[in-house]
Write an enzyme that holds these catalytic residues in place. Structure first.
Site, PDB file in Angstrom:
ATOM      1  N   GLY A  15       0.809  -1.209   0.000  1.00 29.82           N
ATOM      2  CA  GLY A  15       0.000   0.000   0.000  1.00 29.82           C
ATOM      3  C   GLY A  15       0.844   1.261   0.000  1.00 29.82           C
ATOM      4  O   GLY A  15       2.086   1.207  -0.009  1.00 29.82           O
ATOM      5  N   GLN A  16       0.189   2.398   0.021  1.00 26.24           N
ATOM      6  CA  GLN A  16       0.902   3.673  -0.052  1.00 26.24           C
ATOM      7  C   GLN A  16       1.848   3.859   1.131  1.00 26.24           C
ATOM      8  O   GLN A  16       3.038   4.129   0.950  1.00 26.24           O
ATOM      9  CB  GLN A  16      -0.110   4.826  -0.119  1.00 26.24           C
ATOM     10  CG  GLN A  16      -0.934   4.813  -1.389  1.00 26.24           C
ATOM     11  CD  GLN A  16      -1.870   6.021  -1.469  1.00 26.24           C
ATOM     12  OE1 GLN A  16      -1.890   6.736  -2.454  1.00 26.24           O
ATOM     13  NE2 GLN A  16      -2.656   6.244  -0.435  1.00 26.24           N
ATOM     14  N   ASP A  64      -4.512 -11.814   5.064  1.00 30.15           N
ATOM     15  CA  ASP A  64      -5.674 -11.051   4.624  1.00 30.15           C
ATOM     16  C   ASP A  64      -6.466 -10.672   5.866  1.00 30.15           C
ATOM     17  O   ASP A  64      -6.874 -11.551   6.641  1.00 30.15           O
ATOM     18  CB  ASP A  64      -6.516 -11.911   3.676  1.00 30.15           C
ATOM     19  CG  ASP A  64      -7.664 -11.129   3.043  1.00 30.15           C
ATOM     20  OD1 ASP A  64      -8.019 -10.060   3.576  1.00 30.15           O
ATOM     21  OD2 ASP A  64      -8.208 -11.598   2.032  1.00 30.15           O
ATOM     22  N   LEU A  65      -6.680  -9.381   6.094  1.00 32.56           N
ATOM     23  CA  LEU A  65      -7.403  -8.946   7.286  1.00 32.56           C
ATOM     24  C   LEU A  65      -8.851  -9.409   7.288  1.00 32.56           C
ATOM     25  O   LEU A  65      -9.542  -9.287   8.305  1.00 32.56           O
ATOM     26  CB  LEU A  65      -7.331  -7.419   7.429  1.00 32.56           C
ATOM     27  CG  LEU A  65      -5.954  -6.830   7.742  1.00 32.56           C
ATOM     28  CD1 LEU A  65      -6.073  -5.350   8.078  1.00 32.56           C
ATOM     29  CD2 LEU A  65      -5.260  -7.578   8.867  1.00 32.56           C
ATOM     30  N   TYR A  85      -8.848  -0.547   3.967  1.00 35.62           N
ATOM     31  CA  TYR A  85      -9.790  -0.321   2.863  1.00 35.62           C
ATOM     32  C   TYR A  85      -9.955   1.190   2.781  1.00 35.62           C
ATOM     33  O   TYR A  85     -10.479   1.811   3.689  1.00 35.62           O
ATOM     34  CB  TYR A  85     -11.115  -1.012   3.188  1.00 35.62           C
ATOM     35  CG  TYR A  85     -12.161  -0.990   2.089  1.00 35.62           C
ATOM     36  CD1 TYR A  85     -12.709   0.201   1.627  1.00 35.62           C
ATOM     37  CD2 TYR A  85     -12.641  -2.172   1.550  1.00 35.62           C
ATOM     38  CE1 TYR A  85     -13.680   0.214   0.644  1.00 35.62           C
ATOM     39  CE2 TYR A  85     -13.623  -2.176   0.560  1.00 35.62           C
ATOM     40  CZ  TYR A  85     -14.133  -0.984   0.112  1.00 35.62           C
ATOM     41  OH  TYR A  85     -15.097  -0.963  -0.857  1.00 35.62           O
ATOM     42  N   THR A  86      -9.485   1.807   1.685  1.00 34.38           N
ATOM     43  CA  THR A  86      -9.440   3.267   1.609  1.00 34.38           C
ATOM     44  C   THR A  86     -10.295   3.867   0.497  1.00 34.38           C
ATOM     45  O   THR A  86     -10.247   5.074   0.277  1.00 34.38           O
ATOM     46  CB  THR A  86      -7.988   3.741   1.430  1.00 34.38           C
ATOM     47  OG1 THR A  86      -7.451   3.168   0.232  1.00 34.38           O
ATOM     48  CG2 THR A  86      -7.128   3.339   2.617  1.00 34.38           C
ATOM     49  N   THR A 126      -7.636   8.111  10.316  1.00 29.81           N
ATOM     50  CA  THR A 126      -7.957   9.125   9.310  1.00 29.81           C
ATOM     51  C   THR A 126      -8.623  10.363   9.895  1.00 29.81           C
ATOM     52  O   THR A 126      -9.274  10.298  10.949  1.00 29.81           O
ATOM     53  CB  THR A 126      -8.895   8.504   8.250  1.00 29.81           C
ATOM     54  OG1 THR A 126      -9.311   9.504   7.320  1.00 29.81           O
ATOM     55  CG2 THR A 126     -10.137   7.916   8.896  1.00 29.81           C
ATOM     56  N   TYR A 166     -16.624   4.815   5.394  1.00 29.42           N
ATOM     57  CA  TYR A 166     -15.182   4.681   5.590  1.00 29.42           C
ATOM     58  C   TYR A 166     -14.772   5.246   6.955  1.00 29.42           C
ATOM     59  O   TYR A 166     -14.067   4.583   7.729  1.00 29.42           O
ATOM     60  CB  TYR A 166     -14.444   5.400   4.468  1.00 29.42           C
ATOM     61  CG  TYR A 166     -12.975   5.592   4.717  1.00 29.42           C
ATOM     62  CD1 TYR A 166     -12.101   4.510   4.687  1.00 29.42           C
ATOM     63  CD2 TYR A 166     -12.450   6.860   4.976  1.00 29.42           C
ATOM     64  CE1 TYR A 166     -10.739   4.688   4.920  1.00 29.42           C
ATOM     65  CE2 TYR A 166     -11.092   7.043   5.198  1.00 29.42           C
ATOM     66  CZ  TYR A 166     -10.241   5.965   5.178  1.00 29.42           C
ATOM     67  OH  TYR A 166      -8.897   6.138   5.406  1.00 29.42           O
ATOM     68  N   TRP A 200      -5.700  12.953   3.752  1.00 28.12           N
ATOM     69  CA  TRP A 200      -5.503  13.187   2.322  1.00 28.12           C
ATOM     70  C   TRP A 200      -4.201  12.541   1.845  1.00 28.12           C
ATOM     71  O   TRP A 200      -3.370  13.171   1.181  1.00 28.12           O
ATOM     72  CB  TRP A 200      -5.512  14.669   2.040  1.00 28.12           C
ATOM     73  CG  TRP A 200      -6.808  15.380   2.290  1.00 28.12           C
ATOM     74  CD1 TRP A 200      -7.824  14.982   3.104  1.00 28.12           C
ATOM     75  CD2 TRP A 200      -7.234  16.635   1.738  1.00 28.12           C
ATOM     76  NE1 TRP A 200      -8.851  15.901   3.099  1.00 28.12           N
ATOM     77  CE2 TRP A 200      -8.517  16.930   2.256  1.00 28.12           C
ATOM     78  CE3 TRP A 200      -6.649  17.529   0.856  1.00 28.12           C
ATOM     79  CZ2 TRP A 200      -9.222  18.082   1.928  1.00 28.12           C
ATOM     80  CZ3 TRP A 200      -7.346  18.689   0.523  1.00 28.12           C
ATOM     81  CH2 TRP A 200      -8.625  18.960   1.052  1.00 28.12           C
TER      82      TRP A 200
END
Length: 323
Positions: free
Chosen positions: A12-13, A37-38, A62-63, A102, A126, A151
Site C-alpha cells: 500500500g501507499q 488477509d485482514l 480499505y481506503t 484518518t 469509511y 488526504w
C-alpha cells in the site's frame, strides 16, 4: 536484540514506504496479502503465532471512500474487525501495535484544527469503519500508537495525485472541489515520521519499549492546509517543472504530455459523490510536536519533494473527485 516487526499492507501507499524503512529498527516480517488477509481471522492468528512479533505495524486498510458506501461489510471487516484481532493477538504477545487512522473520523463542523480529544462523528462508511477500528484497539488494552493521517497520496497506487496527472493528459480543463479543506500528506513523510517515533520508543534491547506514557492517539499530517482545488493546481505546477525522465511521473502519465491548461473550482454539491466528506478536516499536530519534537513538512514542501530528482529511490472538461 532488535525486535521482530510484523508489517501488514506492505504494497500500500504507507506500507511500501514503511517496508523500505523499518529494517533500520528490527527484523521485518512483511507477508503478501495472500498470506495475511485482514478478512481472514485464521490467517491473522496463525501468522501472529508464527512470527511472535514485538512490534506490529498495521498499514493495511480499505481506503476507497466512495466504494465503501455500498461495500460496508468489507470495509468494516478490513478497517475494524481485522485491527481488533491484530490488537488482541498483540496484547497476548505483549507487542506494541501501530495503526493508521484518518481525519474522516470527524464531521467537519469545526473551524479550527481538530485535536485528538475532539469528539469523533464520522459522516461516511469509511470514517465509521476507521473509528470502529480505533475503538477496538483501545478496548483491547494493547499498548498502541494510533496515527491519524489525512488526504494521503504517494507516487504509486491509487490516489488524488496520480488521478490529477492522468486526467491532465486527457482534458484541457479539470473541475475540482474547492469547498473541502485539509492537509495533503505524502505517504513517504508519514513513514519517515512513524519510523522516527518508533526509534524514540524502542529501547534497543530485548524487544522492549520505552516512554510508555506517550502511547495513545496522535495526529500526523502535513503542516498547513489547502483545498482539493488548490492541491490540484499545485500538482500541475510542480509537474510542469519536473524532469521529463522522472520515472514515477512518466509511469503516471504513460509518457503522454500534460494538456490541461486550467483547473476550475466546483462545489461538493456539484460533484455528487456517493460518500459525504467533511468540509473541514484539518488536524492539529500539537500533541505529536510536544511528545516527540516532530513536525512534518508543509504540504507544498512534501509535494515538491515528490517531483524532485533527488527523491528518485483532451478538449472537454473532466471532474476529478477527492479520495
Amino acid at each position: 536484540m532488535k525486535p521482530t516487526i510484523l508489517l501488514t499492507g506492505k504494497t500500500g501507499q504507507i506500507g511500501s514506504e514503511l517496508n523500505r524503512l523499518l529494517g533500520e529498527l528490527g527484523e521485518v516480517v512483511a507477508p503478501e496479502r495472500k498470506d495475511l488477509d485482514l478478512l481472514d481471522p485464521g490467517q491473522i492468528r496463525r501468522l501472529m503465532q508464527q512470527a511472535k512479533p514485538q512490534l506490529v505495524v498495521n498499514a493495511a486498510a480499505y481506503t476507497a471512500v466512495d466504494a465503501a458506501e455500498t461495500d460496508q461489510a468489507s470495509v468494516l471487516a478490513t478497517n475494524a474487525e481485522g485491527p481488533k484481532l491484530l490488537a488482541l493477538e498483540a496484547k497476548r504477545l505483549g507487542a506494541l501495535l501501530v495503526h493508521f487512522s484518518t481525519d474522516y473520523v470527524f464531521d467537519g463542523s469545526k473551524n479550527a484544527p481538530y485535536l485528538e480529544t475532539d469528539p469523533a462523528n464520522p459522516i461516511n462508511a469509511y470514517g465509521r469503519s476507521k473509528l470502529a477500528g480505533e475503538q477496538a484497539i483501545r478496548d483491547s488494552g494493547v499498548t498502541h500508537l494510533i496515527f491519524r493521517t489525512s488526504w494521503v497520496y504517494a507516487t504509486h497506487g491509487r490516489n488524488f495525485l496520480l488521478k490529477i496527472l492522468e486526467r491532465a493528459t486527457e482534458c484541457r480543463e479539470l473541475k475540482v472541489v474547492d469547498d473541502q479543506r485539509g492537509a495533503p500528506t505524502c505517504a513517504a513523510n508519514i513513514a519517515e515520521a512513524t519510523t522516527t517515533v518508533l526509534n524514540a520508543v524502542t529501547a534497543g534491547t530485548n524487544g522492549q519499549f520505552a516512554l510508555s506514557g506517550l502511547f495513545g492517539t496522535y495526529n500526523m499530517t502535513a503542516a498547513g492546509q489547502t483545498t482539493w482545488f488548490e492541491f490540484a493546481k499545485a500538482i500541475l505546477e510542480e509537474a510542469g517543472r519536473a524532469p521529463l525522465d522522472l520515472p514515477w511521473l512518466a509511469a503516471a502519465t504513460e509518457g503522454r504530455p500534460l494538456v490541461a491548461t486550467s483547473v476550475l473550482p466546483i462545489s461538493t454539491k456539484e460533484l455528487r459523490s456517493p460518500a459525504r466528506r467533511p468540509a473541514y478536516s484539518v488536524l492539529s499536530n500539537a500533541r505529536l510536536i510536544k511528545a516527540f519534537g516532530l513536525t512534518l513538512p508543509g504540504w507544498r514542501t512534501q509535494l515538491q519533494r515528490c517531483f524532485s530528482p533527488e527523491r528518485i529511490s483532451a478538449n472537454s472538461a473532466t471532474v476529478v473527485s477527492p479520495r
